[in-house]
Design a protein around this motif. Structure first.
Motif, PDB file in Angstrom:
ATOM      1  N   LEU A   3       0.823  -1.208   0.000  1.00  0.00           N
ATOM      2  CA  LEU A   3       0.000   0.000   0.000  1.00  0.00           C
ATOM      3  C   LEU A   3       0.860   1.262   0.000  1.00  0.00           C
ATOM      4  O   LEU A   3       0.560   2.223  -0.716  1.00  0.00           O
ATOM      5  CB  LEU A   3      -0.922  -0.012   1.219  1.00  0.00           C
ATOM      6  CG  LEU A   3      -1.964   1.108   1.302  1.00  0.00           C
ATOM      7  CD1 LEU A   3      -2.916   1.045   0.121  1.00  0.00           C
ATOM      8  CD2 LEU A   3      -2.740   1.001   2.615  1.00  0.00           C
ATOM      9  N   LEU A   6       2.097   1.902  -3.429  1.00  0.00           N
ATOM     10  CA  LEU A   6       1.010   2.364  -4.295  1.00  0.00           C
ATOM     11  C   LEU A   6       0.762   3.857  -4.112  1.00  0.00           C
ATOM     12  O   LEU A   6       0.643   4.609  -5.080  1.00  0.00           O
ATOM     13  CB  LEU A   6      -0.275   1.601  -3.967  1.00  0.00           C
ATOM     14  CG  LEU A   6      -0.524   0.281  -4.686  1.00  0.00           C
ATOM     15  CD1 LEU A   6      -1.757  -0.392  -4.105  1.00  0.00           C
ATOM     16  CD2 LEU A   6      -0.676   0.494  -6.174  1.00  0.00           C
ATOM     17  N   THR A 103     -10.357   6.506  -6.703  1.00  0.00           N
ATOM     18  CA  THR A 103      -9.074   5.884  -6.372  1.00  0.00           C
ATOM     19  C   THR A 103      -8.948   5.693  -4.864  1.00  0.00           C
ATOM     20  O   THR A 103      -8.460   4.658  -4.392  1.00  0.00           O
ATOM     21  CB  THR A 103      -7.916   6.754  -6.889  1.00  0.00           C
ATOM     22  OG1 THR A 103      -8.060   6.940  -8.299  1.00  0.00           O
ATOM     23  CG2 THR A 103      -6.573   6.104  -6.608  1.00  0.00           C
ATOM     24  N   LEU A 107      -8.284   2.034  -3.087  1.00  0.00           N
ATOM     25  CA  LEU A 107      -7.157   1.777  -2.184  1.00  0.00           C
ATOM     26  C   LEU A 107      -7.645   1.225  -0.841  1.00  0.00           C
ATOM     27  O   LEU A 107      -7.062   0.282  -0.300  1.00  0.00           O
ATOM     28  CB  LEU A 107      -6.362   3.059  -1.967  1.00  0.00           C
ATOM     29  CG  LEU A 107      -5.542   3.569  -3.161  1.00  0.00           C
ATOM     30  CD1 LEU A 107      -5.030   4.980  -2.880  1.00  0.00           C
ATOM     31  CD2 LEU A 107      -4.379   2.632  -3.460  1.00  0.00           C
ATOM     32  N   LEU A 110      -8.904  -2.459  -0.794  1.00  0.00           N
ATOM     33  CA  LEU A 110      -7.872  -3.493  -0.792  1.00  0.00           C
ATOM     34  C   LEU A 110      -7.622  -4.059   0.595  1.00  0.00           C
ATOM     35  O   LEU A 110      -7.206  -5.207   0.741  1.00  0.00           O
ATOM     36  CB  LEU A 110      -6.559  -2.918  -1.331  1.00  0.00           C
ATOM     37  CG  LEU A 110      -6.485  -2.593  -2.815  1.00  0.00           C
ATOM     38  CD1 LEU A 110      -5.175  -1.894  -3.125  1.00  0.00           C
ATOM     39  CD2 LEU A 110      -6.629  -3.853  -3.648  1.00  0.00           C
ATOM     40  N   CYS A 145      -3.304  -1.524  -8.162  1.00  0.00           N
ATOM     41  CA  CYS A 145      -3.960  -1.789  -6.873  1.00  0.00           C
ATOM     42  C   CYS A 145      -4.391  -3.247  -6.749  1.00  0.00           C
ATOM     43  O   CYS A 145      -4.889  -3.661  -5.696  1.00  0.00           O
ATOM     44  CB  CYS A 145      -5.189  -0.895  -6.718  1.00  0.00           C
ATOM     45  SG  CYS A 145      -4.837   0.868  -6.702  1.00  0.00           S
TER      46      CYS A 145
END
Length: 281
Positions: A3, A6, A103, A107, A110, A145
């Motif tokens: 993460l 990302l 987005t 995120l 996830l 992702c």
């Protein structure tokens, strides 16, 4: 990809997000704290909240609808999420903000232990502002992702959209990339099955005003199933609500966003009763 990596990639000037805007307030719009991701925009802190969607007949989890919560970055006072989308000064910035919010949700999704399909709102202004290749830019954001368009259903409120050919082309582009399509607030002001036949949505979300009206709900649901589309309503997931949804052939139940639950408590009860009464007629 972890993460933290990302977020570092998305915050980079060469990241997949569109060009920077001064209104983002910070050089790095995404911030991770204890495994949660927040978005800073125009001195506002934006957070994700996920509303479960269950299948009315089986009770199984279909997925979640992403909901936005907003707070003043300094004051910590809650702000109506709709007010955030008034801030962009042009279409390009609006598209940027709309994509940032989706987005953010991707995120945060996830990190959930159980997921399923993710329902994400796409504002009609975004749809109409992008000339072509709808869904391509967001697909390029999703893939790092670990999410794919097939795991995403894009929810669009089509009421008030005047350029119908553009809308049809946009939805066709989304669908060609694998996204599911949901139409929200159906029946709020009018019932147009013609546009639904053109768009071929996977899900149609009935508006609360339709549920509490005197319109022939049972017949409307039959037509929607013939498209074919699954029918979704928002409400509080109780045994009584599920029973009413089953009797009315409602396929999916979505929980209310926290700030809306109190406001809609009475209409939801009325809608549930309407479903039970009309299905028995």
């Amino acid at each position: 990809m972890p993460l933290s990596d990302l977020i570092r990639t998305l915050n980079a000037p060469s990241g997949a997000l569109p060009g920077r805007y001064a209104r983002s307030g910070l050089d790095q719009p995404f911030v991770a704290v204890y495994g949660r991701v927040f978005l800073h925009y125009a001195n506002i802190r934006l957070e994700s909240h996920f509303l479960p969607i269950v299948e009315s007949h089986s009770g199984r989890t279909h997925g979640h609808a992403a909901s936005l919560q907003a707070f003043g970055l300094s004051s910590r006072q809650p702000i109506a999420p709709e007010a955030v989308f008034v801030l962009p000064t042009d279409d390009a910035e609006f598209v940027y903000l709309d994509r940032l919010v989706r987005t953010l949700h991707a995120l945060n999704y996830l990190t959930r232990p159980t997921r399923g399909n993710l329902l994400l709102q796409v504002h009609a202004r975004h749809v109409m502002s992008v000339p072509a290749d709808h869904g391509l830019a967001f697909e390029e954001i999703l893939r790092p992702c670990g999410l794919f368009p097939e795991q995403i259903t894009l929810e669009i409120d089509i009421e008030g959209v005047e350029d119908t050919p553009h809308l049809i082309r946009a939805v066709a582009s989304y669908r060609s990339r694998g996204y599911g399509i949901a139409v929200s607030h159906f029946g709020r002001r009018r019932i147009d099955f013609g546009i639904l036949r053109e768009l071929r949505p996977d899900i149609v979300k009935l508006d609360g005003l339709l549920l509490s009206s005197a319109r022939p709900l049972k017949r409307i649901i039959e037509v929607l199933h013939q498209l074919p589309a699954r029918v979704l309503i928002e409400g509080i997931d109780t045994a009584a609500m599920r029973k009413g949804a089953q009797a009315g052939n409602i396929d999916l139940l979505q929980a209310h966003a926290p700030l809306r639950r109190l406001l809609h408590a009475v209409p939801v009860a009325t809608a549930s009763n309407a479903i039970r009464i009309r299905s028995a007629a």
